[in-house]
Enzyme design. Structure first.
Site, PDB file in Angstrom:
ATOM      1  N   HIS A 195       0.799  -1.236   0.085  1.00  0.00           N
ATOM      2  CA  HIS A 195      -0.058  -0.051  -0.028  1.00  0.00           C
ATOM      3  C   HIS A 195       0.769   1.362   0.098  1.00  0.00           C
ATOM      4  CE1 HIS A 195       0.519  -0.022   4.554  1.00  0.00           C
ATOM      5  NE2 HIS A 195       0.468   1.144   4.371  1.00  0.00           N
TER       6      HIS A 195
ATOM      7  N   ASP B 254       0.485  -7.532   1.695  1.00  0.00           N
ATOM      8  CA  ASP B 254       0.803  -6.192   1.655  1.00  0.00           C
ATOM      9  C   ASP B 254       2.512  -6.072   1.722  1.00  0.00           C
ATOM     10  OD1 ASP B 254       0.278  -3.436   1.905  1.00  0.00           O
ATOM     11  OD2 ASP B 254       0.567  -3.359   3.962  1.00  0.00           O
TER      12      ASP B 254
ATOM     13  N   SER C  72       4.630   2.558   7.917  1.00  0.00           N
ATOM     14  CA  SER C  72       4.291   1.734   6.933  1.00  0.00           C
ATOM     15  C   SER C  72       5.524   1.139   6.330  1.00  0.00           C
ATOM     16  CB  SER C  72       2.955   2.011   6.088  1.00  0.00           C
ATOM     17  OG  SER C  72       1.897   2.046   6.726  1.00  0.00           O
TER      18      SER C  72
ATOM     19  N   GLY D 217      -6.923 -25.753  -0.642  1.00  0.00           N
ATOM     20  CA  GLY D 217      -8.290 -25.863  -1.082  1.00  0.00           C
ATOM     21  C   GLY D 217      -9.565 -26.412  -0.316  1.00  0.00           C
TER      22      GLY D 217
END
Length: 511
Positions: A141, A171, A252, A308
């Site tokens: 981000h 991220d 961040s 799965g």
């Protein structure tokens, strides 16, 4: 009731990220550099030690760790056009830190309709140098939507960075600058961290460069739902390290380190009612980040394996209650992940798991909730085999599951193996007659499933935008797009219409 259940009970198909690429966004490499690149994917020796209560010792440990870490943490400036994409009109950090301005955030977005000056970044974050030759890990981000990324070192030297790759599902992003002999951080084994352990967060919060804050590991394996709801991740992997070290917008992509200065996580988000620090910060564990980065560096894309299964987190009382009400069952809240169904070509189903089984372990890793399952599978690649321990009618059993990709394959892929739509990060539906009439068009396809960080997203295209032409040729189906770009190399020109009816022509280099 079904819509309510969808909100409360997402049947997650568990995604697995291959093991070796995650090196940058959550941990800093050690400052002892050598001229070679051999330390790039090495793990720091397990020398973890706990800080005693003696205040002098605590101070010494923090000083050493800070001196090791600060030179390897960088500022990342994101430059982008705000005119083409609705998503880019919102500040990067509003996604992960909320809108600290109350209603003023929307007003600010409207004011940003005009193109930002070339010398003004749209957002800023942090990154960690993970090799002496300039590889840098950060958050997805932090770099999203950028047409230029500038990296500023702690010594104020500035570089234009190349974006090597990103992974919205964790991220994590990997950048590269052209330099040698840089200070860098070593990854620590994040599986070895303990709740209560001292940690330092290093980054550039609120424009305050090279800021160091201290705290403890408050919790491990936190899933806060931010990547899927706000980060546009299709198959999010959340198993965050929670810390009370102060983290704010700008942190961040920065480093979370232990008292040796080894990288144990990449700071990603906070939980806050104001948009600023309230004591709850979250970092991507180093082991996961390292795997992602290694995949990007080696293959160009993330190798993600899938167990799965569709599942129910038995530790979540609300989800369990909703499931019981919907399906007239009497499941008990507890530990583990309940299998509610299987995906297509499921490796778990092939291995003998059945609906109603409760997964309790992956290999030797205990599974108490969905975050544990996500993390244990997230460090694997297609073709990897895992031992799955499960309960069936109260009896414990173990089976070996071969993980697969989303199309049922068991081998790793490179960018060359991807389809056209996978390469450009979008799929397309034919344009309906209503749309053609409404927009006065004779051709076009509607974009859907636009991937965060994909080529289409980079030029401002989001879901429901209309693509009129690709390389000057009208397109009316996904096959038309694939035919225009199959085996194509070079610059791609895309003519598209946004949801206000404005027409743009943008381009990108075919990956």
């Amino acid at each position: 009731m079904k819509s309510t259940l969808k909100k409360l009970l997402p049947f997650a198909v568990v995604g697995v990220v291959s093991g070796a690429t995650t090196v940058g966004a959550i941990q800093y490499f050690g400052h002892t550099s050598n001229n070679g690149d051999q330390s790039y994917f090495t793990t720091a020796a397990p020398k973890a030690s706990f800080v005693g209560m003696n205040t002098g010792a605590v101070g010494d440990d923090f000083v050493k760790a800070a001196k090791t870490t600060v030179p390897a943490v960088v500022t990342i400036k994101n430059y982008q056009s705000r005119t083409a994409s609705r998503a880019s009109e919102q500040d990067l950090f509003d996604f992960f830190f909320g809108d600290p301005f109350g209603g003023r955030g929307q007003q600010r977005q409207k004011q940003q309709q005009q193109q930002a000056p070339d010398n003004m970044p749209s957002g800023m974050g942090s990154g960690v140098i993970i090799s002496p030759d300039g590889y840098i890990i950060s958050n997805n981000h932090v770099v999203a939507g950028a047409n230029k990324l500038e990296v500023v070192l702690s010594n104020k030297k500035s570089y234009i960075a190349t974006l090597v790759g990103t992974d919205p599902n964790t991220d994590i992003s990997l950048l590269k600058i052209e330099e040698k002999g840089l200070p860098y951080l070593n990854f620590a084994n994040s599986d070895n961290i303990e709740v209560g352990q001292w940690v330092l967060a290093v980054g550039n919060p609120l424009g305050l460069n090279s800021t160091v804050t201290a705290g403890i590991v408050s919790a491990k394996g936190r899933g806060i739902g931010i990547l899927g709801s706000q980060g546009k991740a299709a198959n999010p992997i959340e198993s965050f390290i929670q810390t009370d070290a102060a983290i704010n917008p700008g942190n961040s992509g920065g480093a979370l380190v232990n008292t040796n200065g080894d990288l144990i996580g990449i700071n990603s988000a906070i939980q806050s009612t104001t948009g600023y620090y309230q004591g709850y910060g979250f970092a991507v564990p180093a082991n996961l980040a390292r795997k992602i980065v290694e995949d990007i560096k080696k293959f160009g894309i993330v190798q993600r394996g899938f167990l799965g299964v569709q599942s129910l987190d038995l530790s979540n009382d609300q989800l369990v209650a909703s499931y019981n009400k919907q399906y007239k069952t009497n499941l008990k809240v507890g530990s583990g992940v309940y299998v509610t169904g299987f995906g297509e070509k499921s490796g778990a189903e092939d291995a003998g798991l059945k609906k109603g089984d409760i997964i309790t372990k992956i290999d030797n890793y205990s599974i108490t909730d969905f975050a544990d399952l996500s993390m244990s599978i997230g460090s694997k690649r297609p073709g990897d085999k895992v031992q799955v321990t499960y309960l069936r009618d109260g009896k414990e059993s173990t089976t070996t599951v071969t993980l697969k990709d989303q199309k049922g394959g068991t081998s790793t892929k490179t960018k060359a193996d991807l389809t056209v739509t996978e390469k450009i990060g979008a799929e397309f539906d034919p344009l309906t007659e209503r749309f053609k009439t409404e927009y006065g068009l004779t051709s076009g396809v509607v974009a859907k499933n636009v991937s965060e960080g994909g080529e289409m997203a980079k030029i401002g295209i989001v879901d429901n935008y209309i693509i009129i032409e690709v390389n000057g040729k009208p397109v009316n189906s996904q096959k038309d797009v694939e035919k225009a770009l199959d085996k194509y190399q070079g610059n791609v020109q895309v003519k598209f219409v946004d949801d206000y009816g404005r027409i743009y022509t943008k381009g990108f280099k075919m990956p």
